[in-house]
Write an enzyme that holds these catalytic residues in place. Structure first.
Site, short mmCIF file in Angstrom:
data_model
loop_
_atom_site.label_atom_id
_atom_site.label_comp_id
_atom_site.label_asym_id
_atom_site.label_seq_id
_atom_site.Cartn_x
_atom_site.Cartn_y
_atom_site.Cartn_z
N SER A 180 0.79 -1.23 0.00
CA SER A 180 0.00 0.00 0.00
C SER A 180 0.82 1.28 0.00
CB SER A 180 -0.96 0.00 1.18
OG SER A 180 -0.25 -0.15 2.39
N HIS A 208 -5.56 -3.74 -2.23
CA HIS A 208 -5.29 -2.76 -3.29
C HIS A 208 -5.28 -3.37 -4.69
CE1 HIS A 208 -4.45 0.72 -0.77
NE2 HIS A 208 -3.97 -0.17 0.10
N LYS A 239 -12.20 -0.09 -1.19
CA LYS A 239 -11.30 0.64 -2.10
C LYS A 239 -11.89 0.61 -3.51
CE LYS A 239 -7.43 -0.40 0.96
NZ LYS A 239 -7.44 0.78 1.80
#
Ligand code: PMP
Length: 391
Positions: A180, A208, A239
């Site tokens: 990240s 991610h 996300k």
């Protein structure tokens, strides 16, 4: 009220060294541009990779869910808080990730904590990349298992850890899929080879990578063609998926076990209907609107190249997460403040989120940004970087 003077002393020291941060409230919805302190600025700090937080289909799904089922669920999953929509979301996630089953948690953070603390015991060992996310580190702290940390993406060090731990009942290798802070991708094919050679389990945190890598955003496992060879895939619904929550995708036995032993699952109330239905819609959008992922990568390449051409150091990033490395903690925050002055919201990130001396401004482009917006952002980086002597 008296009692917290000892904390205030620490805060005062942070203020003196320039690392004390105020939260930056957004005065608009999340998007390629947001309003901060009354001013419209280009957003380069969110994890809203595909712009789905405000996608019309997700908005509508959330509205319909509130109309039909109300605002909350009123219970933990194991008492009276499982609705058919929760099971349906899990079925969709398992299908998306090509696994037998999936289980949703309140967040990606609690998923890591819940999974790691439940499945490992004193006879086991967990082997973790040194730059794994804080939720993995905290999950490991909650296990009774032995721990080994290997140097970041260093396969020689991982193999050494595997050789040293052969007497344990189970070895679990844990890695982020995309890291990240640096935006690099874990060397999953090599990790899988080592795990198979030494009979270890693998857990990948694709917070991610889901919605970003692999076919329709299925994540790193799919990206590397490793479906069926990674035991546990963890992800977030907050996300690229654009809403809130976490999930684990794995075998039916692991999921059944977590339903009985995963503490955040057992003791915390289930997702409200709006969240659950919007997450389901989001998975459909990933399948039906894959051009969003293409646009994310076009924007990523355009912006990353632009930063490099200006002379910024972007480290080892290979994904939409592009750090602009500056080193000094206070300078990273000054850089971020200057960028905001020039119309770009990009957060400074310093210790303890990254190691001392590796402070940076982290940028994340999304599919929503236009090329004009990214060009404008590059101009702001050039101006701020020059003003502060970074380039
Ligand atoms: N894992 C990683 C790698 C993350 O970056 C994050 C989010 N910062 C999480 C887990 C936690 O996810 P969530 O925000 O859903 O709690």
């Amino acid at each position: 009220m008296k009692g917290f003077e000892y904390l205030q002393l620490e805060l005062d020291a942070m203020k003196k060294e320039g690392t004390f941060r105020q939260l930056v409230p957004l005065e608009s919805e999340q998007g390629s541009k947001v309003i901060v302190k009354g001013k419209e600025v280009i957003q380069l700090s969110s994890n809203n990779y595909l712009g789905l937080t405000s996608h019309p289909r997700l908005r509508q799904a959330a509205l319909d869910a509130v109309e039909k089922y109300g605002a909350g669920t009123g219970s933990v999953r194991t008492i009276a808080g499982t609705f058919t929509m929760h099971n349906e979301l899990e079925r969709k996630l398992a299908e998306f990730k090509h696994t037998e089953a999936a289980l949703v948690f309140q967040s990606g953070f609690t998923t890591n904590q819940g999974v790691l603390s439940a499945i490992l015991s004193t006879e086991d060992v967990v082997i973790s990349d040194e730059l794994n996310h804080a939720s993995i580190i905290d999950g490991i702290r909650l296990t009774k298992a032995a721990r080994k940390v290997y140097k970041h993406v260093d396969m020689i060090d991982l193999e050494k850890a595997l050789i040293e731990t052969q007497s344990f009942r189970k070895r679990l290798i844990v890695t982020d899929g995309i890291f990240s802070m640096d935006g690099n991708i874990a060397p999953l094919p090599e990790i899988v080879e080592l795990a198979e050679k030494y009979d270890a389990l693998i857990m990948v945190d694709d917070a991610h990578a889901s919605g970003v890598l692999g076919k329709n955003g299925r994540g790193t496992v799919n990206h590397f063609g490793l479906d069926g060879r990674v035991h546990i895939q963890v992800g977030t619904l907050s996300k690229a998926i654009g809403v809130l929550g976490g999930y684990v995708a794995s075998t039916k036995s692991l999921v059944d076990y977590l339903i009985h032993k995963g503490r955040p699952f057992l003791f915390s109330t289930s997702h409200p209907p709006a969240v659950t239905m919007a997450c389901m819609e989001s998975i459909d959008v990933l399948i039906e609107e894959s051009e969003l992922i293409d646009r994310l990568w076009e924007n990523t390449n355009f912006f990353k190249n632009g930063l490099k051409q200006l002379g910024f150091k972007t480290g080892i990033s290979e994904t939409p997460i592009t750090p602009v490395l500056v080193g000094d903690e206070a300078l990273a925050h000054q850089f971020s403040d200057k960028l905001l002055e020039y119309g770009v919201f990009a957060q400074g990130i310093a210790f303890p989120t990254v190691a001392k001396g590796l402070a940076r401004v982290r940028t994340i482009v999304t599919a929503q940004h236009s090329q004009e917006e990214l060009q404008e952002a590059l101009r702001a980086f050039e101006k701020a970087g020059t003003a502060l002597g970074i380039i």
